[in-house]
Design a protein around this motif. Structure first.
Motif, mmCIF file in Angstrom:
data_model
loop_
_atom_site.group_PDB
_atom_site.id
_atom_site.type_symbol
_atom_site.label_atom_id
_atom_site.label_comp_id
_atom_site.label_asym_id
_atom_site.label_seq_id
_atom_site.Cartn_x
_atom_site.Cartn_y
_atom_site.Cartn_z
ATOM 1 N N GLY A 99 47.735 55.850 67.158
ATOM 2 C CA GLY A 99 49.305 56.014 67.211
ATOM 3 C C GLY A 99 49.745 57.572 67.485
ATOM 4 O O GLY A 99 48.761 58.322 68.154
ATOM 5 N N GLY A 100 50.820 58.035 67.377
ATOM 6 C CA GLY A 100 51.240 59.122 67.961
ATOM 7 C C GLY A 100 51.116 60.358 67.103
ATOM 8 O O GLY A 100 51.671 61.649 67.485
ATOM 9 N N PHE A 101 50.544 60.362 65.660
ATOM 10 C CA PHE A 101 50.328 61.576 65.241
ATOM 11 C C PHE A 101 48.921 62.159 65.703
ATOM 12 O O PHE A 101 47.799 62.515 64.882
ATOM 13 C CB PHE A 101 50.035 61.137 63.685
ATOM 14 C CG PHE A 101 51.344 60.661 62.936
ATOM 15 C CD1 PHE A 101 52.422 60.532 63.591
ATOM 16 C CD2 PHE A 101 51.206 59.730 61.629
ATOM 17 C CE1 PHE A 101 53.680 60.388 62.983
ATOM 18 C CE2 PHE A 101 52.543 59.557 61.069
ATOM 19 C CZ PHE A 101 53.568 59.499 61.492
ATOM 20 N N SER A 102 48.797 62.467 66.817
ATOM 21 C CA SER A 102 47.728 62.940 67.767
ATOM 22 C C SER A 102 48.209 63.836 68.774
ATOM 23 O O SER A 102 49.262 63.376 69.483
ATOM 24 C CB SER A 102 46.880 61.872 68.271
ATOM 25 O OG SER A 102 45.756 62.281 69.012
ATOM 26 N N GLN A 103 47.675 64.745 68.903
ATOM 27 C CA GLN A 103 48.158 65.689 70.099
ATOM 28 C C GLN A 103 47.803 65.161 71.553
ATOM 29 O O GLN A 103 48.473 65.523 72.400
ATOM 30 C CB GLN A 103 47.178 67.320 69.885
ATOM 31 C CG GLN A 103 47.540 67.991 68.839
ATOM 32 C CD GLN A 103 46.912 69.070 68.336
ATOM 33 O OE1 GLN A 103 45.755 69.097 68.679
ATOM 34 N NE2 GLN A 103 47.612 70.293 68.217
ATOM 35 N N MET A 104 46.720 64.203 71.524
ATOM 36 C CA MET A 104 46.611 63.542 72.688
ATOM 37 C C MET A 104 46.361 62.166 72.665
ATOM 38 O O MET A 104 45.850 61.750 71.526
ATOM 39 C CB MET A 104 45.367 64.116 73.435
ATOM 40 C CG MET A 104 45.151 65.407 74.076
ATOM 41 S SD MET A 104 46.279 65.856 75.346
ATOM 42 C CE MET A 104 45.120 64.941 76.637
ATOM 43 N N THR A 105 46.865 61.541 73.462
ATOM 44 C CA THR A 105 46.371 59.798 72.998
ATOM 45 C C THR A 105 46.288 59.067 74.823
ATOM 46 O O THR A 105 46.726 59.789 75.786
ATOM 47 C CB THR A 105 47.394 59.182 72.315
ATOM 48 O OG1 THR A 105 47.159 57.669 72.147
ATOM 49 C CG2 THR A 105 48.735 58.855 73.174
ATOM 50 N N ARG A 106 46.045 57.782 74.481
ATOM 51 C CA ARG A 106 46.009 57.052 75.924
ATOM 52 C C ARG A 106 46.581 55.564 75.522
ATOM 53 O O ARG A 106 45.929 55.154 74.596
ATOM 54 C CB ARG A 106 44.499 57.062 76.361
ATOM 55 C CG ARG A 106 44.393 56.284 77.884
ATOM 56 C CD ARG A 106 43.140 56.300 78.418
ATOM 57 N NE ARG A 106 42.587 57.447 78.640
ATOM 58 C CZ ARG A 106 41.490 58.196 78.411
ATOM 59 N NH1 ARG A 106 40.583 57.226 77.669
ATOM 60 N NH2 ARG A 106 40.990 59.220 78.802
#
Length: 331
Positions: A99-106
């Motif tokens: 999910g969105g609690f991350s500085q980067m995602t795909r």
């Protein structure tokens, strides 16, 4: 940025614990669009994802966060280009997908919404899943006949994320809003959001023995559900709608069919997770054009936290101690 940080929930012995961990870009999940996340929001579902028995996540370690806003850094889908400002809410984000609690995602391109004109990433997550759910509730109620001048519109759980946004958005559209909250000390906060009146949930409870009560509400936004819902249904005016989007008051309720067949009341289920993209974009457009409040009002609803503050925020939202909405600054 070759490395990034994310709030990760994982087992520590027999306890499920959230902690900030470091990752490399090789750890990014599958998807079409890589996003540098600027902000995410803290939602009740995120709290459930952090505890045993929350029935949200099937396996750990897991990165929660059911919404995010940020900037595209790479895309294999032609619909999105590097530098595009975007947001993602719902679908599998923060549930079956990191999910969105991350500085980067795909993420898959089919989940991505272009940021509406005039809306910043911070404002988008100030609204977030909670505000989108409130807006979708109002949109659906208006599709079913709700209009200003018909009488007061009730909002239950009014100091929570969905409730706060529903009060503010309804008031901004010119509705007469009655806010219901068990937090009597928050009456001034609700008035500042635009509520004409604030009442306790106990004031909504009606004497048993009658399937219908005096017609009171033109409509209701209900993110609480549970035992209070039948009382609301029994006092909605003819042709009115109740938009139900949550179950903090419980998943079960018992009610007569009479409000539906004698008063034509509409019980609208509000699903912000699998909401079709065409409708999703339309509602986000309405939020940006009609319902986004001024900066001082945003500051009343929202408080900003850091990634390291998330464990405490998740506890607060599960315990019902969070006013309005917390957003996570991931920059």
């Amino acid at each position: 940025m070759n490395t990034y940080q994310a709030l990760t929930v994982d087992w520590k012995g027999e306890e499920l614990k959230p902690e900030v961990r470091g990752y490399s870009l090789d750890d990014l999940p599958e998807g079409d669009v890589t996003i540098r996340v600027a902000y995410s929001g803290v939602n009740y579902k995120d709290g459930l994802a952090s505890i045993p028995g929350g029935h949200i996540v099937n396996s750990y370690p897991h990165i929660p966060g059911i919404d995010l806003a940020g900037t595209v850094v790479a895309s294999s889908d032609p619909a999105f280009c590097e530098g595009d400002e975007v947001l993602v809410t719902g679908y599998g984000l923060g549930v079956s997908h990191p999910g969105g609690f991350s500085q980067m995602t795909r993420v898959p391109a089919a989940w991505v919404v272009p940021l509406p004109p005039g809306m910043s990433a911070k404002a988008a997550m100030a609204v977030g899943t909670a505000g989108f759910t409130a807006a979708l509730s109002i949109h659906r109620m208006e599709e079913n006949g709700l209009a200003t001048g018909q009488g007061p519109v009730l909002v239950t759980g009014a100091t929570g994320g969905v409730g706060s946004w529903a009060v503010a958005m309804l008031a901004r559209s010119g509705y007469d809003v009655t806010a219901s909250s068990r937090k009597s000390a928050e009456a001034d906060y609700l008035k500042k959001l635009g509520a004409a009146e604030s009442i306790s949930p106990q004031e909504l409870e009606l004497p048993e023995g009658r399937a219908l009560q005096q017609e009171r509400w033109a409509g209701a936004v209900d993110p609480v559900g549970g035992a209070l819902l039948p009382h609301v249904l029994r006092s909605v005016r003819y042709g009115g709608s109740v938009a139900v989007s949550g179950f903090t008051g419980g998943m079960d309720f018992a009610s007569s069919v009479l409000p539906f067949i004698l008063r034509g009341v509409n019980l609208l289920g509000i699903d912000s997770v699998q909401c079709p993209m065409e409708l999703r974009r339309k509602v986000w457009g309405r939020i940006a054009a009609e319902w986004l409040p001024e900066e001082d009002m945003l500051d009343s609803v929202v408080h900003e936290i850091a990634l390291s503050d998330l464990p405490d925020a998740l506890t607060q939202i599960l315990q019902g101690r969070m006013r309005g909405r917390a957003i996570v600054n991931l920059t």
